[in-house]
Design a protein around this motif. Sequence first.
Motif, short mmCIF file in Angstrom:
data_model
loop_
_atom_site.label_atom_id
_atom_site.label_comp_id
_atom_site.label_asym_id
_atom_site.label_seq_id
_atom_site.Cartn_x
_atom_site.Cartn_y
_atom_site.Cartn_z
N ASP A 85 0.83 -1.21 0.00
CA ASP A 85 0.00 0.00 0.00
C ASP A 85 0.86 1.26 0.00
O ASP A 85 0.53 2.26 0.66
N GLY A 86 2.00 1.21 -0.70
CA GLY A 86 2.86 2.39 -0.85
C GLY A 86 3.82 2.64 0.29
O GLY A 86 4.60 3.60 0.23
N ALA A 87 3.81 1.83 1.35
CA ALA A 87 4.67 2.06 2.51
C ALA A 87 5.60 0.88 2.71
O ALA A 87 5.23 -0.28 2.49
N SER A 88 6.84 1.19 3.15
CA SER A 88 7.82 0.14 3.44
C SER A 88 7.48 -0.53 4.76
O SER A 88 6.86 0.07 5.65
N PHE A 89 7.95 -1.75 4.91
CA PHE A 89 7.73 -2.48 6.15
C PHE A 89 8.64 -1.93 7.24
O PHE A 89 9.82 -1.67 7.02
N SER A 90 8.09 -1.76 8.45
CA SER A 90 8.90 -1.32 9.59
C SER A 90 8.26 -1.86 10.87
O SER A 90 7.07 -2.15 10.92
N ASN A 91 9.12 -1.99 11.90
CA ASN A 91 8.66 -2.48 13.19
C ASN A 91 9.55 -1.87 14.26
O ASN A 91 10.75 -1.71 14.08
N THR A 92 8.95 -1.57 15.39
CA THR A 92 9.69 -0.96 16.49
C THR A 92 9.57 -1.84 17.73
O THR A 92 8.48 -2.29 18.10
N ALA A 93 10.73 -2.08 18.38
CA ALA A 93 10.78 -2.86 19.62
C ALA A 93 11.51 -2.06 20.69
O ALA A 93 12.45 -1.31 20.38
N ILE A 94 11.11 -2.21 21.97
CA ILE A 94 11.70 -1.46 23.08
C ILE A 94 12.27 -2.44 24.09
O ILE A 94 11.59 -3.38 24.52
N LEU A 95 13.54 -2.21 24.47
CA LEU A 95 14.21 -3.00 25.50
C LEU A 95 14.46 -2.07 26.68
O LEU A 95 15.24 -1.11 26.57
N ASN A 96 13.86 -2.33 27.82
CA ASN A 96 14.00 -1.47 29.00
C ASN A 96 15.03 -2.04 29.96
O ASN A 96 14.88 -3.17 30.44
N GLY A 97 16.06 -1.29 30.18
CA GLY A 97 17.04 -1.61 31.23
C GLY A 97 17.62 -3.00 31.13
O GLY A 97 17.59 -3.75 32.11
N GLY A 98 18.15 -3.34 29.98
CA GLY A 98 18.84 -4.61 29.86
C GLY A 98 17.94 -5.80 29.62
O GLY A 98 18.42 -6.94 29.62
N GLN A 99 16.67 -5.58 29.43
CA GLN A 99 15.78 -6.70 29.17
C GLN A 99 15.79 -7.08 27.68
O GLN A 99 16.33 -6.34 26.85
N SER A 100 15.20 -8.22 27.35
CA SER A 100 15.08 -8.64 25.96
C SER A 100 13.70 -8.23 25.43
O SER A 100 12.83 -7.84 26.19
N ALA A 101 13.53 -8.36 24.12
CA ALA A 101 12.26 -8.01 23.49
C ALA A 101 12.02 -8.90 22.28
O ALA A 101 12.98 -9.35 21.63
N GLN A 102 10.75 -9.16 22.01
CA GLN A 102 10.36 -9.93 20.83
C GLN A 102 9.34 -9.13 20.02
O GLN A 102 8.58 -8.33 20.58
N ALA A 103 9.34 -9.38 18.73
CA ALA A 103 8.40 -8.71 17.83
C ALA A 103 8.01 -9.68 16.72
O ALA A 103 8.79 -10.55 16.34
N SER A 104 6.80 -9.53 16.19
CA SER A 104 6.34 -10.38 15.08
C SER A 104 5.24 -9.67 14.31
O SER A 104 4.46 -8.91 14.89
N GLU A 105 5.18 -9.94 13.01
CA GLU A 105 4.13 -9.38 12.16
C GLU A 105 3.92 -10.29 10.96
O GLU A 105 4.82 -11.05 10.55
N SER A 106 2.73 -10.21 10.38
CA SER A 106 2.43 -10.91 9.13
C SER A 106 2.80 -10.01 7.96
O SER A 106 2.46 -8.82 7.96
N MET A 107 3.50 -10.58 7.00
CA MET A 107 3.92 -9.79 5.84
C MET A 107 3.25 -10.25 4.55
O MET A 107 3.75 -10.01 3.46
N GLY A 108 2.12 -10.94 4.68
CA GLY A 108 1.36 -11.28 3.48
C GLY A 108 0.92 -10.04 2.75
O GLY A 108 0.47 -9.07 3.37
N GLY A 109 1.04 -10.04 1.41
CA GLY A 109 0.66 -8.89 0.60
C GLY A 109 1.78 -7.91 0.33
O GLY A 109 1.58 -6.94 -0.41
N TYR A 110 2.97 -8.14 0.90
CA TYR A 110 4.11 -7.26 0.64
C TYR A 110 4.79 -7.65 -0.66
O TYR A 110 4.98 -8.84 -0.95
#
Length: 545
Positions: free
Chosen positions: A175-200
Amino acid sequence: MKEVNKLRNRLFLGLTLLGIGGLSLSSCLDQDLVKDIEDIKAARWAPELAVPLVNSELTLSDLIDEANSEYISVDDEQLIHLIYRGSVISIDGEDVIYTRNQSISNVLTFNPSEIAEFNLSDSVVIERDFNLFYDVNYGDIDSMLMKSLDWSASYSTRLDHDVVVEFSLPSARKDGASFSNTAILNGGQSAQASESMGGYLFDMTQGPNGTNDLPTKFKVTLRKTGLSILGAGSTINFDMHFDKNKFHKFWGYVGMEDLINDEADTLELNIFDDSDDGEFTIDDPRIKLIYTNSFGIPTEAEFLQFKSFSKQTGYTDITGFPTDLNIPYPTPAQFGETLSDSIVLNKTNSNIGAVISSQPEKIIYQFEASTNPNGREQQNFIMDTSRLSFYLDFDLPLRGTADGFRLEQDEDFDLDLGETVDLDYVMMRLYLENDFPVDLDVQIYYLDDMGAVIDSLFSPRDLLISSPPVDNDGRTIGFTTSIHDVNYSKSRIEAIEQAKQIRIDASINTTKDGQTQPTVSFYEDYGLRVQLGVAARVLIKTEGE
């Protein structure tokens, strides 16, 4: 009187059914005895018992076992065709381009200048670029529209500060926009992220290799949350996956690959299974190779073997197909469309006429199809629903000749003349109407429950019904009729009453003009009308006996 009523009812039923069927047995019946049936107990011999056995019309669909061919078709002239279809050989787009799961793992390391900047301020922003080489089973990818794709990422760090990771794929757009994702790690912690990219839509020409490249960008913002400072070796780890990849559209180059290279297949021709001897010809048999294609790829096919097998001649190579067959394929403007073409072998461009004359049992065929036979000439394109298919049709238009061609067929049989103590005689009458363009020489055998022959209808065997005249177009003119009466003795009929089946043994011959056997045609409206009845003069029990 009970026995008399039973016979009277049976006689009335027999006469009624025979009247409906058009089978006349009036020459065998004593009408005065019928009139005086109430006085039958005064007579020892009863009037004739008449029972219909068969009253039907056989069309060609009845004479030919439809299970022996894929289907029976009728053309615009009402000419009947037997069509045998070989196994469909096909390959789908998802079988050509197999998109494997992809992954990328790396470490984001802060360099000395970035460490210094952070220690002197409250935050620092770093940017890193990586390239993911998108691997497939074979081929080069220019671009690919994904039907489905599960993206996931895991981040970890030992830093005591807050971390914001902005990940993007500049060449993956929807839809005219590039794929992007933002993740936050607070004070030495880990983080996970996930998204569906069907249609890209992935443009994979923007990396260092020119194809199969998926450039990735990381923008990391580190915000100070305490008094600790960064030292050498400060890092952020990431692990990224692209799973359950399925494409919808593909542009690129699949290489010079074998799409189809299967083992030999066999097309059974059961039409000749029930024939014991004789000659059978089809005037214009045809083999049609049909191919359909929606791959935007130059493709070439070749027969590795194509032959018939018959008991008469063994294996025979079938000639006529070209060595290399160029399959039509859509242009970019036809993306998503299916093109088709075919090649037909007939008696003028191959030896198929001689092959059919040998009454083959089967056709053996094997071929291969390969992509880009001349190398990289153009961009290839495929959809997940694209398909390349081959069909082999064996077409037998029923126009030809038969000379002594024999067919056999078994049918259930049950003859019960009722509760009688003696027989005077039994007669069977067979009435035939034929508008098929063939002479029919028929024998009927009576079989016991073990399949052994008990007796036959005719002795000796003789011609039952001839063909009607045939015009210049091979069509019959009117129909012919034939009536045959066969008398049986008491001993013969008692044996036949034990029969469980009858075997119809037919010798078929197209009508001859002197020594010339003309070609005739079998049309949908042809039929053979058969009426079979039995008449018996029986001795019955009367009152007082």
